[in-house]
Design a protein around this motif. Structure first.
Motif, PDB file in Angstrom:
ATOM      1  N   LEU A 182     -15.564-151.059  86.537  1.00 46.42           N
ATOM      2  CA  LEU A 182     -16.623-150.062  86.394  1.00 46.42           C
ATOM      3  C   LEU A 182     -17.635-150.175  87.529  1.00 46.42           C
ATOM      4  CD1 LEU A 182     -18.133-147.878  84.795  1.00 46.42           C
ATOM      5  CD2 LEU A 182     -19.215-149.695  83.472  1.00 46.42           C
ATOM      6  N   PHE A 206     -16.968-144.793  81.862  1.00 51.62           N
ATOM      7  CA  PHE A 206     -17.915-145.420  80.946  1.00 51.62           C
ATOM      8  C   PHE A 206     -17.420-145.329  79.500  1.00 51.62           C
ATOM      9  CE2 PHE A 206     -21.589-144.650  78.071  1.00 51.62           C
ATOM     10  CZ  PHE A 206     -22.058-145.953  78.036  1.00 51.62           C
ATOM     11  N   ALA A 226     -22.636-150.691  75.679  1.00 56.81           N
ATOM     12  CA  ALA A 226     -21.378-151.288  75.221  1.00 56.81           C
ATOM     13  C   ALA A 226     -21.638-152.484  74.301  1.00 56.81           C
ATOM     14  CB  ALA A 226     -20.535-151.711  76.420  1.00 56.81           C
ATOM     15  N   THR A 247     -27.804-148.570  86.437  1.00 58.74           N
ATOM     16  CA  THR A 247     -26.687-147.897  85.762  1.00 58.74           C
ATOM     17  C   THR A 247     -25.774-148.894  85.061  1.00 58.74           C
ATOM     18  OG1 THR A 247     -26.733-146.127  87.424  1.00 58.74           O
ATOM     19  CG2 THR A 247     -24.752-146.315  86.069  1.00 58.74           C
ATOM     20  N   VAL A 248     -25.373-149.957  85.758  1.00 58.86           N
ATOM     21  CA  VAL A 248     -24.466-150.933  85.148  1.00 58.86           C
ATOM     22  C   VAL A 248     -25.161-151.689  84.024  1.00 58.86           C
ATOM     23  CG1 VAL A 248     -23.088-151.169  87.252  1.00 58.86           C
ATOM     24  CG2 VAL A 248     -25.027-152.713  86.883  1.00 58.86           C
ATOM     25  N   VAL A 300     -16.575-148.544  77.015  1.00 58.80           N
ATOM     26  CA  VAL A 300     -17.127-148.765  75.677  1.00 58.80           C
ATOM     27  C   VAL A 300     -16.007-148.896  74.646  1.00 58.80           C
ATOM     28  CG1 VAL A 300     -18.551-147.772  73.847  1.00 58.80           C
ATOM     29  CG2 VAL A 300     -19.296-147.608  76.221  1.00 58.80           C
ATOM     30  N   THR A 308     -24.780-139.781  89.490  1.00 59.42           N
ATOM     31  CA  THR A 308     -23.897-140.633  88.691  1.00 59.42           C
ATOM     32  C   THR A 308     -23.742-140.110  87.273  1.00 59.42           C
ATOM     33  OG1 THR A 308     -24.498-142.606  89.974  1.00 59.42           O
ATOM     34  CG2 THR A 308     -23.550-142.964  87.797  1.00 59.42           C
ATOM     35  N   PHE A 309     -24.863-139.817  86.623  1.00 60.67           N
ATOM     36  CA  PHE A 309     -24.807-139.394  85.221  1.00 60.67           C
ATOM     37  C   PHE A 309     -24.251-137.983  85.046  1.00 60.67           C
ATOM     38  CE2 PHE A 309     -28.326-142.623  84.695  1.00 60.67           C
ATOM     39  CZ  PHE A 309     -27.531-143.527  84.010  1.00 60.67           C
ATOM     40  N   PHE A 314     -17.651-140.780  86.121  1.00 57.71           N
ATOM     41  CA  PHE A 314     -18.431-141.868  85.531  1.00 57.71           C
ATOM     42  C   PHE A 314     -18.390-141.809  84.010  1.00 57.71           C
ATOM     43  CE2 PHE A 314     -22.533-142.869  83.508  1.00 57.71           C
ATOM     44  CZ  PHE A 314     -22.530-144.240  83.673  1.00 57.71           C
ATOM     45  N   ALA A 324     -25.173-149.237  81.077  1.00 55.02           N
ATOM     46  CA  ALA A 324     -23.815-149.092  80.535  1.00 55.02           C
ATOM     47  C   ALA A 324     -23.416-150.328  79.747  1.00 55.02           C
ATOM     48  CB  ALA A 324     -22.832-148.838  81.678  1.00 55.02           C
TER      49      ALA A 324
END
Length: 332
Positions: free
Chosen positions: A84, A25, A134, A126-127, A29, A15-16, A21, A130
């Protein structure tokens, strides 16, 4: 248990390292900060009205730092956060099938539940991360623009808002995982997820239209009764009957409005977006009814809002449990 964390670490690494992503992401933000800037402009207008309250009548309530987050709560989080979460989950299993790696993955001493649990835990982390970034960026911008620091109660309100937002994003991550399990194509999984998101967003409007059709406002005002009364020569009795008719009609309209509101509220509860908005607005103290006119405290707001969060959490557990059950019984 160790294999589950191995799957989770691999999911996090993929993912990263994904440009998709990072792009989504970054947009998330930026949209959060743009929503805060829009809220700051509204905050300045409210502050001007507060300062010039004597010129326009009774002085309005002084705005607080929480008011800056209103556009973020009303638009950015319900839409952008769910998108997202769907973008992170719609290909969790279906991509493995398309690339033919699911059979290779399960050929190792690895149970199916460890695969889907590991992917869900990694996605939840992850969420959450993130959303935390934000929130920190948006809060920093709000403090910089307004020049005021949040109080302890406002910090608690924002913290509970973040927790509710994590549960909300977890629901859509679970929903995307469910469609990823059901459909063998990632594209179909994404289309199904977006379709359900749009359905949840329009649920309150559809419920309102349905309520108007089911409970039509066709009550006669009693005007013809008035004409008959005057022609019969008994104006006093006629006026009394007209008053009774008007009162009955008003009461009937009130009952119909209450039925409409009850129907719309019950149908709208199906939508996790509605539950999330109700939780956040109640938790932030921006939507309250008080006979004294005083804003409720943070714990009083939490007591009023906790029911929405519990319902949203139950929906999240339901979609994940469904995806878990389908994946465990599916012929791969």
């Amino acid at each position: 248990m160790g294999d589950m964390w191995t799957v989770g670490r691999k999911k996090l690494k993929d993912t990263f390292s994904s440009r998709k992503f990072l792009l989504i992401f970054g947009l998330f933000v930026l949209m959060s900060m743009a929503s805060v800037y829009t809220g700051f402009q509204s905050y300045e207008q409210q502050m001007d009205q507060f300062r010039n309250g004597n010129s326009y009548g009774p002085a309005p309530e002084k705005p607080s730092l929480i008011d800056v987050f209103q556009p973020m709560v009303g638009f950015n989080l319900p839409l952008a956060a769910s998108v997202l979460a769907l973008m992170l989950s719609y290909s969790s299993i279906s991509r493995e099938r398309e690339e033919g790696t699911i059979e290779l993955l399960l050929s190792y001493p690895l149970y199916r539940d460890e695969v889907i649990n590991g992917k869900f835990v990694a996605g939840l982390f992850t969420v959450s991360l993130a959303l935390l970034i934000a929130f920190i960026a948006s809060s920093g911008l709000a403090i910089y623009l307004t020049g005021i620091l949040p109080t302890l109660q406002e910090l608690f309100r924002l913290m509970f808002m973040w927790q509710g937002s994590v549960v909300y994003m977890a629901f859509f991550f679970g929903l995307g995982t469910l469609f990823s399990v059901i459909f063998r194509s990632s594209r179909r999984s994404l289309i199904a997820g977006i379709a359900f998101l749009l359905l949840f967003l329009v649920t309150p409007f559809a419920a309102g239209l349905a309520a108007n059709l089911i409970y039509p406002m066709d009550v006669d005002s009693g005007g013809m009764v008035s004409g008959t009364s005057v022609a019969s020569g008994s104006s006093a009795a006629g006026s009394m009957r007209v008053t009774e008719q008007d009162g009955s009609a008003t009461e009937k309209r009130r009952e119909i409005r209450q039925k409409r509101e009850a129907f719309q509220d019950q149908v709208s509860r199906i939508s996790p977006t509605v539950s999330y908005r109700n939780f956040v607005t109640t938790m932030l103290g921006t939507d309250y009814e008080s006979e004294s006119g005083l804003k409720p405290g943070v714990w009083e707001s939490l007591g009023s809002a906790i029911g929405y969060l519990v319902f949203l959490l139950s929906e999240t557990m339901l979609v994940f449990a469904t995806s878990y059950a389908v994946f465990m019984r599916q012929d791969l």
